[in-house]
Design an enzyme around this catalytic site. Structure first.
Site, PDB file in Angstrom:
ATOM      1  N   SER A   1       0.838  -1.193   0.000  1.00 41.69           N
ATOM      2  CA  SER A   1       0.000   0.000   0.000  1.00 41.69           C
ATOM      3  C   SER A   1       0.871   1.240   0.000  1.00 41.69           C
ATOM      4  CB  SER A   1      -0.911   0.018   1.233  1.00 41.69           C
ATOM      5  OG  SER A   1      -0.217   0.474   2.377  1.00 41.69           O
ATOM      6  N   ASP A   2       0.377   2.308  -0.593  1.00 39.78           N
ATOM      7  CA  ASP A   2       1.016   3.596  -0.374  1.00 39.78           C
ATOM      8  C   ASP A   2       0.732   4.002   1.070  1.00 39.78           C
ATOM      9  OD1 ASP A   2       2.437   5.939  -0.818  1.00 39.78           O
ATOM     10  OD2 ASP A   2       1.467   6.335  -2.726  1.00 39.78           O
ATOM     11  N   TYR A   3       1.485   4.969   1.556  1.00 40.49           N
ATOM     12  CA  TYR A   3       1.395   5.324   2.968  1.00 40.49           C
ATOM     13  C   TYR A   3      -0.029   5.751   3.344  1.00 40.49           C
ATOM     14  CZ  TYR A   3       6.368   5.129   4.243  1.00 40.49           C
ATOM     15  OH  TYR A   3       7.641   4.714   4.554  1.00 40.49           O
TER      16      TYR A   3
END
Length: 819
Positions: free
Chosen positions: A354-356
């Site tokens: 996942s992106d942050y």
């Protein structure tokens, strides 16, 4: 049925989630902060199967067998632990001064942990961003040696203090070099793209990987292979431009530099993470994470190719999903994107990360659900395998599995992919690094020399009226250097503090020693700070700048020649990572009173060289009209001043080309070159042509390029076409030219772009030298997605175009026969 099926059938979410509780040993609230509740060791051991020899620890066995052996021994909690990371809450695994603490780590993560985010930073010591994806303003991070010591302590805990001894992934940002204190800073990605030199880019990221691995990092959150088609977007500087072929070629070069061509990893390499799948580079109204209103055919034609080629041509093991939605579905829960396309069509075998905070943003931004558990379940079901940077949703998976809301098979598949990364990185055999040598392996003389070479090759000469450049030092008595960023050098987002940044002023003063005088005036101050991570952006008041302009004019009056630095900085164009941290702009004009400064200086009639340091293509109409010489430098990294001096004084002949089109103003957008035939019909009173076209760039010498010549004017279906282009240096200086090959499908069953870049090569030629550049045009280069959404080549004619940019082209006709 599982939680996804229940949600779709209309079952009340609250009832579905009522039984779900947190992963033992981790938090149930407070922004994902882990608690210190340990499950009994006996219960963990009782769940371990099989009881035989630990095949996973024996490197002589095939990796797939080692994965299955280890997976069979893991408890559900241990599996989910591998899907988690820690960043915001690193205070849970370290002492107040930032020293890694095995005792605290065991209390917080008794079942082990998948990875630690950004070990070089001092998250947990410095003040947090309270959930923002960027850096903390004003913090001083670890040196390479300090980071290596931290990493070694963390790996020792993972191997010796957890039941199964699974090593950690340690990821860092590395957009244009390792983002760490003292590491080598290269030109920003948009500048590297301007080199049109994949071999150089490969060497650049080979150095970045070497420095990262010396400090213990084994996973880069890079490269960004988003195709950027909206210059209002603040993250355009992180990309390799607007064209899918150029982006793919530069991205593949970066991946080869980081990771090499094969696995397992060499000792000086790191795994890469492709970012961000996909559509991120053309957000609605140019604002970060906005919806990507992009059709499937457009995705497949323009946005997928860099990702697809990477997955198919290199052993890529990590892909990051993008924040945005496509057709109403956020990428992190898009089963078609992550499952059908990435894994099904392309055969991706690695993990999707996942992106942050993106799983949280399924709730907070996309409004898909009000329950973090539902968000986690939907992301996992779609194919997201690891949650970064902290476990907030995935930490609930054990109880969701036990209650039947999430199939354990989904967890097992995710963990297999994560374990494969660790085995292929060689971490079970070589988890540690030599901390004592880490500083010595950072910013070495060869790395600094490469940074200077890359910065020289990144510069694009946009204008050179009457041959003002290169300057002759022997004819200068006094030079005026103007501009706040001639002295205070911006190097772009995702940067830390290099050991030394050479400013343009320093470069000019070094050049001047014993030959001419250099005076400096600030001219215009753009912002009161250039801190990329600070939320607030304060523009300098106009009255302050008008005083500075008067001082600059007085300084310039005394000079024989003026070097003026204009553009942007890390605050005026950047990643907008939260609602309090903006970075996109509704205008492409220069900020503040910079044009006023330029008008005042040009009015003096002095020979003036304008250097642009910036991250987005600017609408510099006035500079294009009036500046005697104009160089697009982008952000050039730590060797900015030395490289600028090399180019301005002719030791290096600029040969960079634009990787993006320059709009005359924001009203022209979109202005990318590979438009459809019905686009750009015209405006009342305005031109639809860009200010500077894609692929454009001048030189101090002149070149002549032939039309493309076909070995055979007709080829059969499935056959290659061989194309040659003759190029000659017809001037008096050695220089670089980029031979660019474009293709147009003259007739097709769906509309096709007016041209598409398919091949290019940068060549260096001595005065009078001629060279033949050969290209092989493959069926893939001629293919497109037809009415049935199948990739095909249709028989017919194709226009083959060659030239130094996307406008000045010569043509030939290729026929593909239906035989």
């Amino acid at each position: 049925m599982g939680i996804i099926g229940s949600f779709r059938s209309g079952t009340a979410l609250a009832a579905i989630m009522a039984a779900a509780i947190a992963l033992p040993g981790c938090a149930t609230g407070g922004a994902g902060a882990p608690e210190t509740v340990a499950a009994p060791a006996a219960a963990m051991a009782a769940a371990a199967k099989p009881d035989g020899p630990a095949v996973y620890k024996d490197a002589s066995h095939p990796i797939e067998r080692r994965i299955e052996d280890l997976l069979a021994r893991m408890t559900l909690e241990e599996k989910v632990g591998q899907m988690l990371s820690i960043w915001e809450h690193k205070a849970r695994i370290q002492t107040p001064d930032g020293t890694f603490s095995p005792e605290k780590a065991s209390a917080a993560f008794p079942h082990g942990l998948g990875q630690i985010a950004r070990p070089s930073d001092k998250r947990g010591v410095t003040v947090s961003n309270a959930g923002a994806a960027g850096a903390a303003a004003g913090s001083v991070n670890r040196s390479a040696r300090e980071t290596a010591a931290y990493v070694n302590a963390a790996q020792r805990w993972a191997l010796e203090n957890t039941r199964l001894g699974i090593p950690l992934l340690l990821h860092e940002e590395a957009l244009h070099g390792y983002v760490s204190r003292g590491a080598t800073s290269f030109p920003q990605s948009i500048g590297l793209a301007s080199t049109w030199d994949p071999e150089l880019v490969e060497r650049v990221f080979g150095v970045a990987a070497r420095e990262m691995r010396a400090a213990g990092t084994n996973l880069a959150l890079a490269p960004v292979v988003d195709v950027a088609r909206d210059p209002r977007w603040g993250r355009i500087e992180e990309t390799y431009g607007e064209d899918p072929h150029l982006v793919a070629e530069m991205g593949l070069a970066a991946m080869r530099g980081f990771q090499g061509r094969t696995l397992p990893l060499a000792p000086d390499k790191v795994l890469v993470t492709l970012k961000h799948l996909t559509g991120h580079g053309q957000p609605e109204n140019g604002t970060n994470v906005g919806p990507a209103d992009i059709s499937e055919r457009n995705l497949r034609t323009n946005f997928f190719p860099p990702f697809e080629r990477a997955v198919k041509e290199l052993p890529i093991r990590s892909v990051m999903a993008s924040y945005n939605e496509i057709d109403g579905i956020p990428s992190h829960m898009n089963k078609w994107l992550l499952g059908d396309v990435l894994r099904g069509e392309w055969g991706f075998k690695g993990a999707v990360v996942s992106d942050y905070f993106a799983i949280r943003e399924l709730m907070t931004r996309h409004k898909m659900t009000s329950d973090i558990k539902v968000a986690a379940a939907r992301a996992l079901a779609a194919g997201t395998d690891a949650e970064l940077p902290d476990g907030e949703g995935f930490l609930h998976l054990p109880e969701m599995v036990r209650s039947g809301q999430v199939p354990e098979g989904q967890v097992n598949e995710a963990v297999r992919r994560i374990l494969r990364m660790k085995f292929e990185a060689g971490l079970f055999e070589n988890p540690y690094v030599d901390a004592a040598t880490a500083d010595a392996k950072t910013a070495t003389p060869d790395a600094i020399a490469l940074a200077r070479e890359a910065a020289r090759k990144a510069m694009v000469l946009l204008k050179n009226d009457k041959g003002i450049l290169p300057l002759d030092a022997a004819r200068i008595r006094r030079m005026a250097v103007l501009g706040t960023h001639a002295r205070n050098t911006p190097i772009g987002g995702y940067s830390d503090e290099p050991r030394h940044v050479v400013s343009v002023l320093e470069g000019m003063r070094n050049e001047a020693k014993g030959r001419f005088a250099v005076d400096y005036a600030e001219g215009v101050r753009i912002t009161e700070s250039r801190s990329w991570s600070a939320d607030k952006v304060d523009l300098t008041p106009p009255e302050v700048n008008r005083r500075l302009i008067r001082e600059a004019v007085a300084t310039a009056r005394k000079a024989d020649v003026v070097v003026m630095v204009l553009g942007d900085n890390e605050q005026t164009s950047r990643e907008a990572w939260s609602d309090t941290h903006m970075g996109d702009r509704a205008t492409l004009d220069m900020i503040g009173q910079q044009e006023e400064l330029a008008r005042a200086i040009f009015a003096l009639g002095k020979p003036t060289v304008v250097i642009l340091l910036n991250g987005r293509p600017l609408s510099v109409n006035y500079l294009a009209e009036r500046a005697p010489a104009l160089i697009e430098g982008w952000y050039l990294g730590q060797e900015t001043g030395n490289a600028v001096a090399d180019v301005v004084f002719g030791r290096f002949n600029p040969g960079g080309k634009l990787p993006v089109s320059f709009a005359r103003h924001v009203g022209q957008l979109p202005v990318y070159y590979n438009r459809k035939p019905t686009a750009r019909r015209g405006y009342l009173f305005e031109s639809t042509a860009p200010l500077y076209p894609f692929g454009y760039g001048l030189s101090y010498t002149t070149f002549q390029m032939s039309e493309p010549r076909l070995a055979q004017p007709t080829v059969g279906m499935g056959q290659n076409a061989e194309v040659t282009v003759h190029v000659a240096n017809t001037g008096t200086r050695e220089g670089d030219e980029v031979v660019q090959l474009y293709i147009r499908d003259d007739e097709a069953s769906v509309t096709r772009p007016v041209m598409e870049l398919k091949k290019f090569r940068r060549v260096t030629l001595r005065p009078g030298e001629r060279r033949t550049v050969s290209f092989t045009v493959t069926p893939d280069d001629l293919s497109f997605w037809n009415l049935a959404m199948k990739r095909v080549v249709e028989p017919g004619t194709f226009t083959i175009m060659a030239g130094p940019n996307s406008v000045d082209l010569k043509t030939a006709k290729l026929t593909v026969a239906a035989r």
